[in-house]
Design an enzyme around this catalytic site. Structure first.
Site, short mmCIF file in Angstrom:
data_model
loop_
_atom_site.label_atom_id
_atom_site.label_comp_id
_atom_site.label_asym_id
_atom_site.label_seq_id
_atom_site.Cartn_x
_atom_site.Cartn_y
_atom_site.Cartn_z
N TYR A 38 0.83 -1.20 0.00
CA TYR A 38 0.00 0.00 0.00
C TYR A 38 0.87 1.26 0.00
O TYR A 38 0.66 2.19 -0.78
CB TYR A 38 -0.92 -0.02 1.23
CG TYR A 38 -1.79 1.19 1.37
CD1 TYR A 38 -3.04 1.26 0.74
CD2 TYR A 38 -1.38 2.28 2.14
CE1 TYR A 38 -3.84 2.38 0.86
CE2 TYR A 38 -2.18 3.41 2.26
CZ TYR A 38 -3.41 3.45 1.63
OH TYR A 38 -4.19 4.55 1.75
N LYS A 41 6.56 3.55 16.94
CA LYS A 41 5.32 3.71 16.17
C LYS A 41 4.58 2.39 16.25
O LYS A 41 4.91 1.42 15.58
CB LYS A 41 5.60 4.08 14.72
CG LYS A 41 4.31 4.38 13.97
CD LYS A 41 4.56 5.01 12.63
CE LYS A 41 3.27 5.49 11.98
NZ LYS A 41 2.31 4.44 11.74
S1 IVH Z 1 1.56 10.92 16.70
C1 IVH Z 1 0.32 14.59 15.26
N1 IVH Z 1 2.80 8.95 17.91
O1 IVH Z 1 0.53 6.51 13.54
C2 IVH Z 1 0.81 13.24 15.00
N2 IVH Z 1 1.25 8.41 16.19
O2 IVH Z 1 0.37 7.94 10.79
C3 IVH Z 1 -0.22 12.21 15.22
N3 IVH Z 1 0.97 6.01 15.81
O3 IVH Z 1 -2.66 7.88 13.55
C4 IVH Z 1 0.26 10.88 15.52
N4 IVH Z 1 2.39 5.34 17.35
O4 IVH Z 1 -2.25 5.65 14.70
C5 IVH Z 1 1.91 9.29 16.95
N5 IVH Z 1 3.95 7.30 19.09
C6 IVH Z 1 3.06 7.66 18.15
C7 IVH Z 1 2.37 6.70 17.37
C8 IVH Z 1 1.49 7.12 16.40
C9 IVH Z 1 1.53 4.95 16.42
C10 IVH Z 1 0.02 5.92 14.69
C11 IVH Z 1 -1.28 6.60 14.97
C12 IVH Z 1 -1.38 7.68 13.95
C13 IVH Z 1 -0.49 7.17 12.88
C14 IVH Z 1 0.08 8.32 12.08
#
Ligand code: IVH
Length: 665
Positions: free
Chosen positions: A38, A117
């Site tokens: 994807y 992440k």
């Molecule tokens: S911050 C303003 N921190 O990744 C930034 N996201 O592609 C918003 N995610 O929707 C996200 N671990 O589902 C952030 N430590 C982390 C994260 C995280 C997983 C996921 C989350 C988000 C996506 C962003």
């Protein structure tokens, strides 16, 4: 046709494909391609749009956050939008990100917070006066689905903030996920209930959270890590991401322990690699490291572009799952007769290496996954695990494939190998099961009573009696012999397992070196190679054996069925009282068999050899000893009888006195 027309057509195709996959992924929790595939589509579209901005359309998936609310749950608007992250795939990408941040801020070096992440589902928890009021999925970033009832069933989600003075409104952002152990337990339960199995923890978490019946969600082992906030009223925003995470922790929210602070791009890259190295040990999936500018005032001045903040980036790991084609399916027949089907693949770069083969484990697994030659499959390679096929991309199955059937000749060969493996296991120098001969082994294997050696220890006298030509007496004797073999030595067991190129001597060296099985299983390759006689090939065979879950399960079943051995501490052989002594046993002993006597002498560090030479320390002679006795007399080698052997075994440290000489080395 000009190149531009080509690009326009390609961009249109990509947009359509990406929307279809979005719908499958977000709308139905049933992705049809891997995340990596994807990402590839999305990146290709981004590249085309960057090169030809005129080709960008208003509804292009590159310009929005994926996902649209499904109708089964009530839509719920977030207090503040839930953003997504831009990705970095290489160090160069990350350095670009860092450079842009530094230029915009006019700073030389930036302090970043590095967070794992998590690969789960983003959730927005809304607390009003300290109480959990609602919970919503991300949805399209502005409006998500109301999953409050389901979220309330997750024990790890605070239902009330742990503070006497809660803010009047606080949105907490986090990721709901399933641990690997939780995922395994869930799939085991699904299997037992005859329900559909989940492809990976992310899908399982998504499926579990979006149950219409919260009672089902309650039974699913969901967990959460919180990493950010949205709307906040009635309290000051913390000054930095570090303080924000600490604050969430004090409020009773789960915050990932894998969080670090790094100053500058070089330290960030080192941190990315360090977390990557730990990835395989974590009990949950992460697909990268998120780097966030620590200072919140800097975050605010950096702002956002499209729906992604300029102050954060997701630095992705090389994908652990990729798609490729199955070129052929071969079957490997193990030394003990286990059949391992192996898919030959169109080479694909996954988990940091090029993979050309993947295990399909066994025939049941092929049938369950219905993997066919010609299929497009999802290949996974996590950490240093053997690559495996996760599943078939059915949407791309060619029309003329046939279900896989194991060739009959191979199945016969497998029976034969099983018999050979069993005979080796039972042989005198291995587990020493008297009376388990060729014919019987054949019958045990072909009747299905014994599939691997551990099955021997579950046989009843009746099982044995029912076999052809097996009278009451012989069945009883064999049952007894099997029982007696339960008490063994680790060296014998190791040899009995039939690990390629691990003979008796190597098995003994391993036992002396490590003392116990657990230490061997846990030993890295380099530690195995430290054992005398163990070169790179044998070490690799051992490592392969000890990292094979089926082999470990076999060992566990042997143990569970009563196979046991004395546990020795790993000792330097030289410290043992009979170290350096070459001993020869000859004739018939009364109190023990020659093998038992040899085992006991070896346990004391001696080397038991077959022929008398000038290097022989002493000879132990039982009844009817012959040629070796004469040879000993010729060479002036001391000879002990059985009574002296017994005394010696009781006080081995006095051996030199017994022989009145120093050991020859
Ligand atoms: S911050 C303003 N921190 O990744 C930034 N996201 O592609 C918003 N995610 O929707 C996200 N671990 O589902 C952030 N430590 C982390 C994260 C995280 C997983 C996921 C989350 C988000 C996506 C962003």
């Amino acid at each position: 046709m000009t190149a531009e027309v080509d690009l326009a057509a390609r961009a249109a195709w990509l947009r359509q494909a990406i929307s279809a996959h979005d719908e499958a992924y977000y709308g139905r929790d049933a992705p049809r391609i891997s995340d990596a595939a994807y990402d590839d589509l999305l990146r290709e579209l981004q590249a085309i749009e960057a090169a030809e901005p005129a080709l960008r359309t208003a509804d292009s998936p590159t310009g929005r956050v994926g996902g649209s609310a499904v109708t089964a749950f009530k839509p719920l608007r977030h207090g503040r939008p839930m953003l997504s992250l831009s990705n970095a795939f290489t160090a160069a990408d990350f350095n670009d990100f860092d450079r842009r941040v530094r230029e915009r801020l006019g700073e030389n070096e930036i302090l970043y917070v590095a967070e794992t992440k998590l690969d789960g589902l983003a959730i927005n928890l809304t607390y009003v006066d300290g109480f959990l009021r609602s919970a919503a999925t991300r949805g399209d970033g502005t409006t998500g689905e109301d999953v409050t009832a389901n979220i309330r069933t997750i024990g790890a989600v605070a239902w009330r903030l742990r503070t006497p003075h809660p803010p009047s409104l606080l949105e907490i952002r986090g990721e709901v996920y399933l641990s690997h152990s939780g995922f395994k337990a869930l799939n085991a339960a699904q299997l037992a209930a005859g329900a559909k199995l989940f492809a990976n923890p992310r899908n399982a978490a998504a499926g579990s959270l979006r149950q219409l019946d919260p009672e089902i969600t309650r039974r699913r082992p969901l967990n959460i890590y919180c990493y950010g906030i949205g709307a906040l009223e009635g309290a000051e925003r913390p000054a930095s991401q570090q303080l924000l995470l600490a604050w969430l922790g004090t409020l009773g929210c789960r915050v990932s322990p894998e969080t670090r602070c790094v100053q500058g791009a070089a330290a960030a890259l080192a941190c990315y690699r360090a977390i990557g190295a730990r990835r395989a040990q974590l009990d949950y999936d992460i697909d990268g490291v998120v780097f966030k500018v620590d200072r919140l005032d800097w975050q605010a001045s950096l702002g956002q572009v499209a729906r992604a903040p300029r102050w954060a980036v997701a630095f992705k790991f090389p994908p652990e799952e990729r798609e490729t084609w199955v070129l052929a399916i071969d079957v490997q027949v193990g030394r003990t007769g286990t059949l391992t089907p192996v898919a030959r693949l169109e080479p694909v770069f996954v988990g940091g290496v090029t993979v050309t083969n993947a295990t399909l484990h066994n025939a049941d697994e092929i049938a369950r996954k219905d993997v066919r030659v010609g299929d497009r499959v999802l290949v996974r390679r996590a950490g240093d695990v053997i690559p495996e096929i996760v599943g078939v991309v059915l949407a791309q199955r060619p029309p003329d494939t046939q279900p896989y059937v194991m060739p009959a000749a191979i199945a016969d060969q497998a029976v034969n190998q099983s018999v050979q493996g069993l005979l080796h296991f039972a042989s005198r120098r291995a587990m020493d099961i008297e009376g388990l001969g060729d014919k019987l082994a054949q019958q045990l294997v072909s009747s299905g009573l014994v599939q691997d050696p551990a099955d021997l220890y579950a046989l009843t006298v009746e099982d044995l009696r029912a076999l052809e030509r097996s009278g009451d007496k012989s069945a009883g004797n064999l049952h007894l012999a099997i029982d007696i073999s339960r008490q063994t030595t680790l060296a014998r067991l190791l040899y009995a397992l039939g690990i390629p190129e691990v003979g008796e001597a190597t098995a003994r060296q391993l036992t002396e070196h490590f003392g116990e099985l657990q230490a061997m299983v846990a030993a890295p390759l380099a530690a195995l190679e430290e054992v005398p006689d163990v070169g790179p090939v044998v070490a690799a065979n051992l490592a392969r054996f000890f990292s094979d879950p089926e082999k470990l399960a076999l060992l566990e079943r042997l143990r569970a069925r009563g196979v046991h051995w004395p546990v020795g501490a790993a000792r330097a052989v030289a410290a043992l009282p009979l170290a350096g002594w070459n001993i020869v046993l000859t004739g018939t002993l009364a109190a023990f068999t020659r093998e038992e006597a040899a085992d006991r002498l070896r346990a004391l560090g001696a080397k038991v050899t077959g022929s008398v030479s000038a290097k022989t320390g002493f000879v132990v002679a039982g009844e009817d000893a012959g040629a070796k006795l004469r040879k000993a007399a010729e060479l002036g080698v001391p000879v002990f009888d059985e009574a002296r052997l017994q005394q010696l075994l009781a006080r081995p440290e006095e051996v030199a006195q017994w022989c009145q000489m120093r050991p020859l080395s």
